[in-house]
Motif scaffolding. Structure first.
Motif, short mmCIF file in Angstrom:
data_model
loop_
_atom_site.label_atom_id
_atom_site.label_comp_id
_atom_site.label_asym_id
_atom_site.label_seq_id
_atom_site.Cartn_x
_atom_site.Cartn_y
_atom_site.Cartn_z
N GLY A 100 0.79 -1.22 0.00
CA GLY A 100 0.00 0.00 0.00
C GLY A 100 0.82 1.27 0.00
N LEU A 101 2.05 1.24 -0.51
CA LEU A 101 2.89 2.43 -0.52
C LEU A 101 2.38 3.45 -1.52
N ARG A 102 2.28 4.71 -1.08
CA ARG A 102 1.86 5.80 -1.95
C ARG A 102 3.06 6.70 -2.21
N GLU A 103 2.82 7.82 -2.88
CA GLU A 103 3.91 8.76 -3.16
C GLU A 103 4.50 9.29 -1.84
N ALA A 104 5.80 9.52 -1.86
CA ALA A 104 6.50 10.01 -0.69
C ALA A 104 6.85 11.49 -0.85
N LEU A 105 6.85 12.21 0.26
CA LEU A 105 7.30 13.60 0.27
C LEU A 105 8.83 13.60 0.31
N ALA A 106 9.47 14.06 -0.78
CA ALA A 106 10.93 14.03 -0.91
C ALA A 106 11.52 15.39 -0.57
N THR A 107 12.52 15.40 0.25
CA THR A 107 13.22 16.63 0.66
C THR A 107 14.71 16.40 0.50
N HIS A 108 15.35 17.23 -0.34
CA HIS A 108 16.80 17.11 -0.51
C HIS A 108 17.50 18.06 0.47
N MET A 109 18.50 17.55 1.18
CA MET A 109 19.22 18.36 2.17
C MET A 109 20.72 18.26 1.90
N GLU A 110 21.45 19.28 2.36
CA GLU A 110 22.90 19.35 2.14
C GLU A 110 23.63 19.37 3.48
N ASN A 111 24.97 19.24 3.36
CA ASN A 111 25.88 19.33 4.53
C ASN A 111 25.52 18.37 5.66
N PRO A 112 25.58 17.06 5.49
CA PRO A 112 26.01 16.35 4.28
C PRO A 112 24.84 16.13 3.34
N PRO A 113 25.10 15.83 2.05
CA PRO A 113 24.00 15.62 1.09
C PRO A 113 23.22 14.36 1.43
N ARG A 114 21.88 14.46 1.38
CA ARG A 114 21.02 13.32 1.68
C ARG A 114 19.62 13.61 1.15
N LEU A 115 18.89 12.55 0.93
CA LEU A 115 17.52 12.65 0.44
C LEU A 115 16.61 12.05 1.50
N VAL A 116 15.61 12.84 1.95
CA VAL A 116 14.69 12.42 2.99
C VAL A 116 13.33 12.15 2.37
#
Length: 656
Positions: free
Chosen positions: A65-81
């Motif tokens: 049942g996975l739906r779309e995820a809210l993606a947030t890109h962050m830096e220092n260090p680089p990562r995708l949430v």
């Protein structure tokens, strides 16, 4: 295709990367949160895997049942949430997935809220990504290269952020750090000077394995994006504080001080408790400063201090903390006063009981006392029960077998001498043809040992021996030469005498002694000279040492070297100096120093070199100064002496 399936470990505690939004963005976020809470959390994440196909790395999130995820890109260090609303994890503990294919360094996932599951993908560099569905799985793919500027990669990444990474009802947020500006939307910006800070308070679920307070901060420390307490540099003196918190940027004006600490709670995930006396307002502008450093600056600027217990941060005024410490100290003292003291004895094996009492007494309580029994080498201790274990631990550390050291000293004295003595004795006499003038020497100067029979006319009045004109013969000659001449009117006696002596001497003294570590040792060899003294009409005899003495105190260091406090003395009777009332003169050679030597090494701790050179010339005035012929009218005595004295020292640590 290369696939890495990590083992799922327990627990998850992620940093709450809260975007403090205002205006329409905040309204949309609240609307989405309300919708998520209204729906049942039916979606489940069962596993996460990191895969690689060619040069393309992917993170595969499996579930139901996975739906779309809210993606947030962050830096220092680089990562995708990635935040999955209405979703829960299959297990209630933290999961770390170390990444093998670049640019994925690892994956962390956890239950961010009761109905929100969070997946954090740590990257080695900023990289374009794409989110797609494959059956019941959500796949996040990363391409090679990094996005920057206005190139194709940047445009593709921007498209991913707006079209693929975020649902329609929630805009994606890309930021390099936590930045909060307490301002309303531009259309309705207030003109008042004072603004109010509003922060959300997400609930953090503490992992089961981190319920022990001592483990919480230790587990968070050093992880990217995780809260950590300030760590101080170790060493003899603390020179600086190292901050490891997430960098934040803050721009606040006239904000309530208590609201700032709520912001710290949002960023760090620590539970914050404020003392009722914490009040005031705050104006602060910080760019890219670790949150723990910002906290310390605000506390220092407002005369506040903090206490961290487990995952709870308590903030209070310094006066309040000082009073609490005083009350705690007084309570502890009162508890000690109420306890009945006990008496124990401790037997020492190597240390002297009397020497340890002074050291141990400093660690007793105000009611304690300690005595030493020299006969049995025991300590008698009377104090409250809580102090006895401390004293026992000190006794175990101090009452240990000492190492032994053998010290060998060598005193070497070498002397050299040279003496040369050359002299001339000359006598001559004669008369003129008229026989009325006589030339001869003076008997007061000396008389030649050569006698002539019959005596020539010039020597008639001399009594048989020709008087010397020059009497500068060598003292104690070992060689000589004579020239004589006799005629009716003239006679000559000429003597050359000479002596030369050389001498070489060597004296070696080699005392040796063994002693315990840090204990003085003395060894002597020689003569005691009696000296008679009279005091108050009482005659007594005292003895003065004329000995070879070695006095040393060794100390074995932790590196295996030996530090020594040394006194070496070599005293002998000097027979060349006349005695005074029967007391001889003494010739002393000594050295006193402190030196560090390797085990078995030899060091020269002192040396004396004495050189003496003397030339004496005795001559007849004027004539003795003439070139060449002047040697017939002078005596030359040359004396050269040299003396060397060296002290050698060799320590050896005895095994066992």
């Amino acid at each position: 295709m290369k696939t890495t399936w990590p083992a799922i470990r327990c627990g998850c505690l992620l940093l709450a990367s809260t975007a403090l939004l205002t205006g329409s963005v905040a309204a949309q976020a609240q609307k989405a949160a309300g919708a998520a809470q209204g729906s049942a959390a039916a979606a489940v994440i069962s596993s996460v895997a990191v895969t690689q196909t060619g040069e393309r790395a992917s993170v595969r999130v499996e579930g139901e049942g996975l739906r779309e995820a809210l993606a947030t890109h962050m830096e220092n260090p680089p990562r995708l949430v990635l935040d999955f609303s209405g979703t829960r994890l299959a297990v209630h503990h933290r999961t770390d997935v170390p990444g093998a294919p670049a640019p994925v360094r690892g994956v962390r996932l956890g239950q961010y809220k009761r109905d929100v599951a969070r997946v954090v993908i740590d990257l080695s560099a900023e990289t374009p990504y794409e989110i797609t569905h494959e059956g019941t799985a959500l796949v996040i793919s990363f391409a090679g290269g990094s996005f920057a500027g206005d190139g194709p990669a940047a445009k593709e990444h921007a498209a991913n952020l707006t079209t693929k990474a975020a649902p329609a009802e929630q805009p994606a947020v890309r930021r390099s750090s936590f930045r909060y500006a307490p301002a309303a939307p531009r259309a309705a910006r207030p003109t008042a000077a004072k603004r109010k800070l509003t922060v959300s308070t997400p609930k953090f679920q503490l992992p089961r394995e981190l319920t022990q307070p001592a483990q919480v901060l230790a587990s968070w420390s050093g992880r990217p994006g995780m809260p950590a307490r300030p760590a101080q540099e170790s060493g003899a003196a603390v020179t600086a504080t190292r901050y490891t918190g997430e960098p934040i940027s803050v721009n606040l004006k006239d904000v309530d001080l208590r609201d700032f600490f709520r912001l710290i709670h949002e960023i760090s995930g620590l539970n914050v408790i404020l003392d009722p006396a914490v009040k005031g307002s705050l104006t602060i502008v910080l760019d890219e400063v670790p949150w723990d450093q910002a906290l310390d600056l605000v506390l220092q600027n407002n005369s506040l201090d903090k206490q961290i217990t487990g995952n709870v941060l308590r903030i209070a005024t310094r006066d309040a903390l000082k009073k609490e410490a005083e009350v705690s100290r007084d309570l502890q003292k009162a508890q000690q006063e109420a306890v009945d003291p006990v008496t124990v004895t401790r037997v020492l094996s190597y240390a002297k009981a009397e020497k340890l009492t002074g050291t141990l007494r400093k660690f007793l309580s105000s009611r304690g006392d300690i005595l030493a029994d020299d006969r049995s080498n025991q300590l008698i201790i009377r104090d409250i029960p809580s102090t006895i274990p401390v004293i026992d631990n000190l006794i175990r550390q101090l009452d240990r077998k000492s190492q032994q050291v053998e010290i060998e000293a060598r005193v070497v004295s070498a002397s050299r001498s040279f003496a040369q003595d050359i002299g001339v004795q000359l006598g001559f006499a004669g008369t003129t043809t008229s026989g009325r003038t006589l030339f001869a020497g003076n008997q007061n100067v000396g008389v030649s040992p050569i006698t002539t029979s019959p005596i020539p006319p010039p020597l008639v009045s001399t009594g048989g021996g020709m008087p010397f004109n020059v009497n500068l013969g060598a003292v104690g000659p070992t060689s000589g030469m004579f020239f004589g001449h006799r005629s009716p009117n003239f006679a000559v006696d000429f003597f050359i005498s000479a002596a030369e002596a050389k001498g070489v001497g060597k004296l070696l003294s080699k005392p040796k002694i063994i002693t315990q570590n840090n204990e003085k040792a003395i060894i002597k060899q020689g003569t005691k000279i009696p000296i008679q003294t009279t005091v108050n009409n009482t005659i007594s005899i005292q003895f003065i040492d004329a000995v070879l003495k070695l006095e040393v105190t060794p100390l074995v260091t932790a590196e295996g070297t030996v530090f020594m406090d040394v006194v070496v003395e070599n005293t002998q009777i000097d027979a060349g100096i006349p005695r005074v009332q029967g007391t001889p003169a003494l010739n002393t050679q000594s050295a006193e120093t402190k030196v560090l030597v390797a085990d078995g090494g030899t060091v020269v701790i002192g040396g004396i070199i004495i050189t003496q050179q003397r030339t004496d010339v005795t001559q007849v005035p004027l004539v003795g100064s003439l070139p060449v012929i002047g040697h017939l009218f002078k005596r030359t005595n040359v004396v050269v002496q040299s003396q060397e004295l060296l002290f050698f020292l060799t320590p050896r640590i005895i095994p066992g």
